[in-house]
Design an enzyme around this catalytic site. Structure first.
Site, PDB file in Angstrom:
ATOM      1  N   SER A  19      29.393  40.254  34.890  1.00 26.79           N
ATOM      2  CA  SER A  19      28.837  38.873  34.732  1.00 26.79           C
ATOM      3  C   SER A  19      29.918  37.838  35.233  1.00 26.79           C
ATOM      4  O   SER A  19      29.299  36.800  35.835  1.00 26.79           O
ATOM      5  CB  SER A  19      28.824  38.622  33.300  1.00 26.79           C
ATOM      6  OG  SER A  19      29.969  38.656  32.672  1.00 26.79           O
ATOM      7  N   ASN A  20      31.199  38.028  35.123  1.00 30.49           N
ATOM      8  CA  ASN A  20      32.205  37.086  35.986  1.00 30.49           C
ATOM      9  C   ASN A  20      32.127  36.960  37.446  1.00 30.49           C
ATOM     10  O   ASN A  20      31.888  35.938  38.146  1.00 30.49           O
ATOM     11  CB  ASN A  20      33.587  37.140  35.625  1.00 30.49           C
ATOM     12  CG  ASN A  20      33.823  36.976  34.176  1.00 30.49           C
ATOM     13  OD1 ASN A  20      33.919  35.680  34.105  1.00 30.49           O
ATOM     14  ND2 ASN A  20      34.090  37.871  33.290  1.00 30.49           N
ATOM     15  N   ILE A  94      44.980  49.055  36.432  1.00 32.51           N
ATOM     16  CA  ILE A  94      46.412  48.356  36.544  1.00 32.51           C
ATOM     17  C   ILE A  94      46.871  48.362  37.938  1.00 32.51           C
ATOM     18  O   ILE A  94      47.058  49.602  38.152  1.00 32.51           O
ATOM     19  CB  ILE A  94      47.406  48.603  35.447  1.00 32.51           C
ATOM     20  CG1 ILE A  94      46.751  48.151  33.986  1.00 32.51           C
ATOM     21  CG2 ILE A  94      48.532  47.825  35.732  1.00 32.51           C
ATOM     22  CD1 ILE A  94      47.595  48.686  32.860  1.00 32.51           C
ATOM     23  N   LEU A  95      46.932  47.325  38.708  1.00 31.79           N
ATOM     24  CA  LEU A  95      47.034  47.681  40.026  1.00 31.79           C
ATOM     25  C   LEU A  95      48.846  47.664  40.228  1.00 31.79           C
ATOM     26  O   LEU A  95      49.562  47.092  39.341  1.00 31.79           O
ATOM     27  CB  LEU A  95      46.883  46.588  40.929  1.00 31.79           C
ATOM     28  CG  LEU A  95      45.370  46.078  41.090  1.00 31.79           C
ATOM     29  CD1 LEU A  95      45.026  44.720  41.686  1.00 31.79           C
ATOM     30  CD2 LEU A  95      44.590  47.144  42.201  1.00 31.79           C
ATOM     31  N   ASN A 109      43.197  37.248  37.704  1.00 30.83           N
ATOM     32  CA  ASN A 109      42.465  38.061  36.737  1.00 30.83           C
ATOM     33  C   ASN A 109      41.968  37.027  35.425  1.00 30.83           C
ATOM     34  O   ASN A 109      42.589  36.004  35.274  1.00 30.83           O
ATOM     35  CB  ASN A 109      43.535  38.870  36.216  1.00 30.83           C
ATOM     36  CG  ASN A 109      42.786  39.791  35.152  1.00 30.83           C
ATOM     37  OD1 ASN A 109      41.673  40.429  35.389  1.00 30.83           O
ATOM     38  ND2 ASN A 109      43.464  40.337  34.046  1.00 30.83           N
ATOM     39  N   HIS A 111      41.133  36.837  31.584  1.00 36.17           N
ATOM     40  CA  HIS A 111      41.484  37.716  30.385  1.00 36.17           C
ATOM     41  C   HIS A 111      40.845  37.128  28.951  1.00 36.17           C
ATOM     42  O   HIS A 111      40.965  35.755  28.865  1.00 36.17           O
ATOM     43  CB  HIS A 111      43.258  37.910  30.184  1.00 36.17           C
ATOM     44  CG  HIS A 111      43.279  38.615  29.030  1.00 36.17           C
ATOM     45  ND1 HIS A 111      43.137  40.124  28.940  1.00 36.17           N
ATOM     46  CD2 HIS A 111      43.696  38.530  27.880  1.00 36.17           C
ATOM     47  CE1 HIS A 111      43.539  40.506  27.904  1.00 36.17           C
ATOM     48  NE2 HIS A 111      44.005  39.775  26.982  1.00 36.17           N
ATOM     49  N   GLU A 176      34.332  31.894  29.862  1.00 36.17           N
ATOM     50  CA  GLU A 176      35.103  32.812  31.037  1.00 36.17           C
ATOM     51  C   GLU A 176      34.206  32.322  32.497  1.00 36.17           C
ATOM     52  O   GLU A 176      35.032  32.038  33.293  1.00 36.17           O
ATOM     53  CB  GLU A 176      35.049  34.122  30.872  1.00 36.17           C
ATOM     54  CG  GLU A 176      36.140  34.947  29.754  1.00 36.17           C
ATOM     55  CD  GLU A 176      35.819  36.327  29.570  1.00 36.17           C
ATOM     56  OE1 GLU A 176      35.808  37.060  30.977  1.00 36.17           O
ATOM     57  OE2 GLU A 176      35.811  36.787  28.715  1.00 36.17           O
TER      58      GLU A 176
HETATM   59  C1  GRF Z   1      35.662  39.957  30.664  1.00 31.67           C
HETATM   60  O1  GRF Z   1      35.708  39.497  29.107  1.00 31.67           O
HETATM   61  C2  GRF Z   1      36.761  39.874  30.999  1.00 31.67           C
HETATM   62  O2  GRF Z   1      37.798  38.871  30.703  1.00 31.67           O
HETATM   63  C3  GRF Z   1      37.539  41.181  30.922  1.00 31.67           C
HETATM   64  O3  GRF Z   1      36.676  41.938  30.915  1.00 31.67           O
HETATM   65  C4  GRF Z   1      35.271  41.537  30.924  1.00 31.67           C
HETATM   66  C5  GRF Z   1      34.548  41.616  31.949  1.00 31.67           C
HETATM   67  O4  GRF Z   1      33.186  41.228  31.899  1.00 31.67           O
HETATM   68  N1  GRF Z   1      38.771  41.080  31.687  1.00 31.67           N
HETATM   69  P1  GRF Z   1      32.207  41.353  33.103  1.00 31.67           P
HETATM   70  O5  GRF Z   1      32.426  42.843  33.747  1.00 31.67           O
HETATM   71  O6  GRF Z   1      33.021  40.131  33.967  1.00 31.67           O
HETATM   72  O7  GRF Z   1      30.821  40.729  32.436  1.00 31.67           O
END
Ligand code: GRF
Length: 188
Positions: A19-20, A94-95, A109, A111, A176
């Site tokens: 979704s991001n 983790i890279l 990243n 978080h 986010e």
């Molecule tokens: C998000 O909550 C992000 O902060 C975390 O993992 C989730 C990923 O969600 N690192 P999506 O795959 O972007 O929907």
């Protein structure tokens, strides 16, 4: 004004829902946006997020291999595609510091907590159990230490008495989507 061909090329690494990634793609289509998503890499063949890459005709690769092989392939693809920034978006590996050094480009990243609070997994459950009043999200540079790089952007929301890990996760996720795009535009 930014000409189309001068937009910074961004690669997004995913492992799941994406979704991001979707939000970053949407934002990149705005005229004022300074970046273009040119590459999507997934370490999982069943990552739903791959569909957003396909729908938008973005080059995408599944690399289901051990970390060192994933990283070597990723480094080659980053070079070939002239990628300027990497965004991790729900990327569940983790890279290595070797990768971070060799990539020589910023790695971001997102978080789902107010870093430095609640590094690692299950942040929403932990925030509620610890009776935190606020939660939120943080976009930061990636360094060798988990969830510890320099913070680029952070947004917070109040945790309500009625919240549970699921409802909080939904609210933070909406936040986010805005924060990641803003942070990316900010560093270009
Ligand atoms: C998000 O909550 C992000 O902060 C975390 O993992 C989730 C990923 O969600 N690192 P999506 O795959 O972007 O929907």
């Amino acid at each position: 004004m930014v000409a189309l061909n001068s937009k910074s090329k961004v690669a997004v690494f995913i492992s799941g829902r994406g979704s991001n990634l979707k939000a970053l793609i949407k934002n990149s289509k705005l005229k004022k946006s300074k970046y273009k998503i040119s590459l999507v890499l997934s370490n999982k063949s069943n990552a739903k997020g791959l569909n957003f890459a396909k729908k938008n005709r973005i080059k995408n690769y599944i690399i289901e291999k051990k970390l060192s092989s994933f990283e070597n392939r990723a480094l080659r693809l980053i070079k070939i595609n002239n990628i300027k920034i990497i965004c991790l978006a729900g990327f569940m590996r983790i890279l290595s510091s070797n990768f971070i050094k060799k990539a020589k480009i910023p790695i971001l990243n997102i978080h789902p907590s107010l870093l430095p609070k609640l590094k690692g997994l299950n942040t929403h459950e932990r925030a509620i159990n610890a009776k935190h009043k606020f939660s939120g999200c943080t976009v930061h540079y990636v360094n060798e230490k988990l969830d510890s790089g320099k913070i680029i952007a952070q947004k917070k929301i109040r945790i309500l008495k009625s919240d549970n890990p699921r409802s909080l996760a939904m609210k933070v996720l909406r936040l986010e989507h805005k924060t990641y795009a803003e942070a990316l535009e900010k560093i270009i």
